[in-house]
Design a protein around this motif. Sequence first.
Motif, short mmCIF file in Angstrom:
data_model
loop_
_atom_site.label_atom_id
_atom_site.label_comp_id
_atom_site.label_asym_id
_atom_site.label_seq_id
_atom_site.Cartn_x
_atom_site.Cartn_y
_atom_site.Cartn_z
N ALA A 283 0.83 -1.21 0.00
CA ALA A 283 0.00 0.00 0.00
C ALA A 283 0.86 1.26 0.00
O ALA A 283 0.57 2.24 -0.71
CB ALA A 283 -0.92 -0.01 1.21
N SER A 284 1.94 1.26 0.80
CA SER A 284 2.83 2.43 0.86
C SER A 284 3.50 2.66 -0.48
O SER A 284 3.58 3.80 -0.97
CB SER A 284 3.87 2.22 1.95
OG SER A 284 4.81 3.28 1.96
N LEU A 285 3.97 1.57 -1.09
CA LEU A 285 4.64 1.70 -2.38
C LEU A 285 3.67 2.18 -3.46
O LEU A 285 4.02 3.04 -4.29
CB LEU A 285 5.26 0.36 -2.78
CG LEU A 285 6.10 0.33 -4.05
CD1 LEU A 285 7.29 1.28 -3.93
CD2 LEU A 285 6.60 -1.10 -4.31
N ARG A 286 2.46 1.66 -3.44
CA ARG A 286 1.47 2.10 -4.43
C ARG A 286 1.15 3.57 -4.26
O ARG A 286 1.02 4.32 -5.27
CB ARG A 286 0.21 1.26 -4.27
CG ARG A 286 -0.90 1.68 -5.22
CD ARG A 286 -2.15 0.85 -5.01
NE ARG A 286 -3.23 1.33 -5.87
CZ ARG A 286 -4.44 0.78 -5.92
NH1 ARG A 286 -4.72 -0.28 -5.13
NH2 ARG A 286 -5.37 1.27 -6.72
N THR A 287 1.00 3.99 -3.00
CA THR A 287 0.69 5.40 -2.75
C THR A 287 1.77 6.31 -3.30
O THR A 287 1.49 7.33 -3.96
CB THR A 287 0.50 5.64 -1.24
OG1 THR A 287 -0.57 4.82 -0.77
CG2 THR A 287 0.20 7.10 -0.96
N GLN A 288 3.02 5.92 -3.05
CA GLN A 288 4.13 6.76 -3.53
C GLN A 288 4.18 6.79 -5.05
O GLN A 288 4.45 7.84 -5.65
CB GLN A 288 5.45 6.22 -2.97
CG GLN A 288 5.54 6.33 -1.45
CD GLN A 288 6.89 5.86 -0.93
OE1 GLN A 288 7.93 6.33 -1.36
NE2 GLN A 288 6.84 4.94 0.03
N LEU A 289 3.90 5.67 -5.67
CA LEU A 289 3.93 5.63 -7.13
C LEU A 289 2.78 6.45 -7.72
O LEU A 289 2.95 7.16 -8.75
CB LEU A 289 3.86 4.19 -7.63
CG LEU A 289 5.09 3.33 -7.33
CD1 LEU A 289 4.87 1.89 -7.79
CD2 LEU A 289 6.34 3.92 -7.98
N GLU A 290 1.61 6.36 -7.08
CA GLU A 290 0.47 7.15 -7.57
C GLU A 290 0.75 8.64 -7.43
O GLU A 290 0.41 9.45 -8.32
CB GLU A 290 -0.80 6.76 -6.82
CG GLU A 290 -1.33 5.38 -7.17
CD GLU A 290 -2.53 5.01 -6.33
OE1 GLU A 290 -2.78 5.71 -5.32
OE2 GLU A 290 -3.21 4.01 -6.66
N GLU A 297 7.69 15.52 -8.96
CA GLU A 297 8.66 16.19 -8.07
C GLU A 297 8.50 15.77 -6.62
O GLU A 297 9.41 15.98 -5.81
CB GLU A 297 8.52 17.71 -8.19
CG GLU A 297 7.21 18.28 -7.62
CD GLU A 297 6.03 18.15 -8.56
OE1 GLU A 297 4.93 18.64 -8.24
OE2 GLU A 297 6.22 17.53 -9.65
N LEU A 298 7.34 15.15 -6.28
CA LEU A 298 7.10 14.73 -4.89
C LEU A 298 7.48 13.27 -4.63
O LEU A 298 7.26 12.77 -3.53
CB LEU A 298 5.62 14.94 -4.53
CG LEU A 298 5.11 16.39 -4.60
CD1 LEU A 298 3.62 16.44 -4.25
CD2 LEU A 298 5.92 17.28 -3.66
N LEU A 299 8.03 12.58 -5.61
CA LEU A 299 8.39 11.16 -5.44
C LEU A 299 9.47 11.00 -4.38
O LEU A 299 10.54 11.61 -4.47
CB LEU A 299 8.87 10.59 -6.78
CG LEU A 299 9.37 9.14 -6.70
CD1 LEU A 299 8.24 8.19 -6.29
CD2 LEU A 299 9.95 8.72 -8.05
#
Length: 473
Positions: A283-290, A297-299
């Motif tokens: 879930a954390s990884l998906r959120t960051q990718l979305e 610039e927020l990645l």
Amino acid sequence: MRKALGSVRAKAAVGATVVVALALIATGVAVLLVLRGHLQSQAGLQAQVQGAKVAGQIATGTAYDKLDLPDGDEAPVVVTDKDGRVLAAGEDVRALDGKPVGKGKTAGDSRSAEHDDDGDDDGDGGRRLGPGEIDDDVGLRNGSADVGGKVADYRFASVEAKDSRGTSVTVRAGAALAPEEDAVASVRDAMLIGLPLLLVVVAGVTWLVTRRALRPVEGIRGEMAAITASTDLSRRVPVPSSQDEVGRLARTTNETLAALELSVERQRRFVADASHELRSPIASLRTQLEVAVAHPELLDVPGAVADTVRLQRLAADLLLLARLDAGERPSDTRVELAAMVREETSQRLADRVPVRIGELAGGEVAGSRGQLARVLGNLLDNAQRHAAEWVRVSVVREGEWLALRVEDDGPGVPPDERERIFERFVRLDDARARDDGGAGLGLAIARDVAVRHGGSLAVRTGSVFELRLPAAG
């Protein structure tokens, strides 16, 4: 019908009946043979007595026509000379072995099957008899006699004697075998009547006893079928009060069901916990990718990498646990523990808490170097997570065992938690952030690997973890 005949009860009843039938038949035949032999011996003794009585009269000089002979019905007696001519015969005795008997007639071969009827020394080894003597050697054989027109079987005794004038004679006296035949026939008929009845009783008793003995087994089978149909592993089979094999089978079955229930429950918890643990980094990884798709610039690249690494480690742990649960056995290579410790600790120079090297005793163990290195790494990770300033690892030799110890200067594990920490997905530091505290699989994997290597893993004191393995060779 076919099912009933194929049951254990039917097989036991048939087997017992066949065994008893064979035993009774063998016993019956032996009894009949012994009885027949005993009755024939009695008949032979009676014939011998009658023959000796008549021979005694001849030896004392009684004329042949004055001999006191028994009635033919009682005992047929015939006196013949050396040439087989009849000198005297009992009343109503008409024939012996189918040959007519009459005074002056030849009554066939008067020689017995057992010895030579001629008392003279004729070269056959017989004893020479003097006038008035009786030969002690008596011949016995079975034959038939016609007495008063009735032909019957007799046991004949042949007695050799010489009268007072030196004439050799043979006295053939018989004893009826009819009583013997009647007795044997009566016993045989009784056996033929009683044997089937006894076999029926044996089959019935065996059927009932086997049915009663197997009744608990049928109860166990029925309950197992119900458990299989319902998939309710909390149910147990009935345990009989007897302490026999069936009772032990029921208790063992319940123990197996309990172990199976525990295993299934453990598997369910494992799947549930694994799903929960995997959900968080995914879930954390998906959120960051979305977020990165919408706002590049927020990645948070370091955060995404950390989540990916954590996800990779968790997947590797789950895969290793699955292989261990499937019964994967370690390889049988030789591993030098001291060398493995030096190599693994040399790669941890940048860790938060430095790792000190204590005593490193020489010695090899048999197993998988990769799995043992994984155990050491998990123990070091656990120690560094709780240590304040240092972590020490050592290897000591204790008889036929090698002990790898990892200790730290942390607070240690409470005594009542020293077994619980080896359960899967268990973390004592619940307040710690999940990212820092791990998934709670490291110590569980370490113990499973230790057990499959023939060793053990336990908390020796509050902050000392000890891996004991049998030394190779």
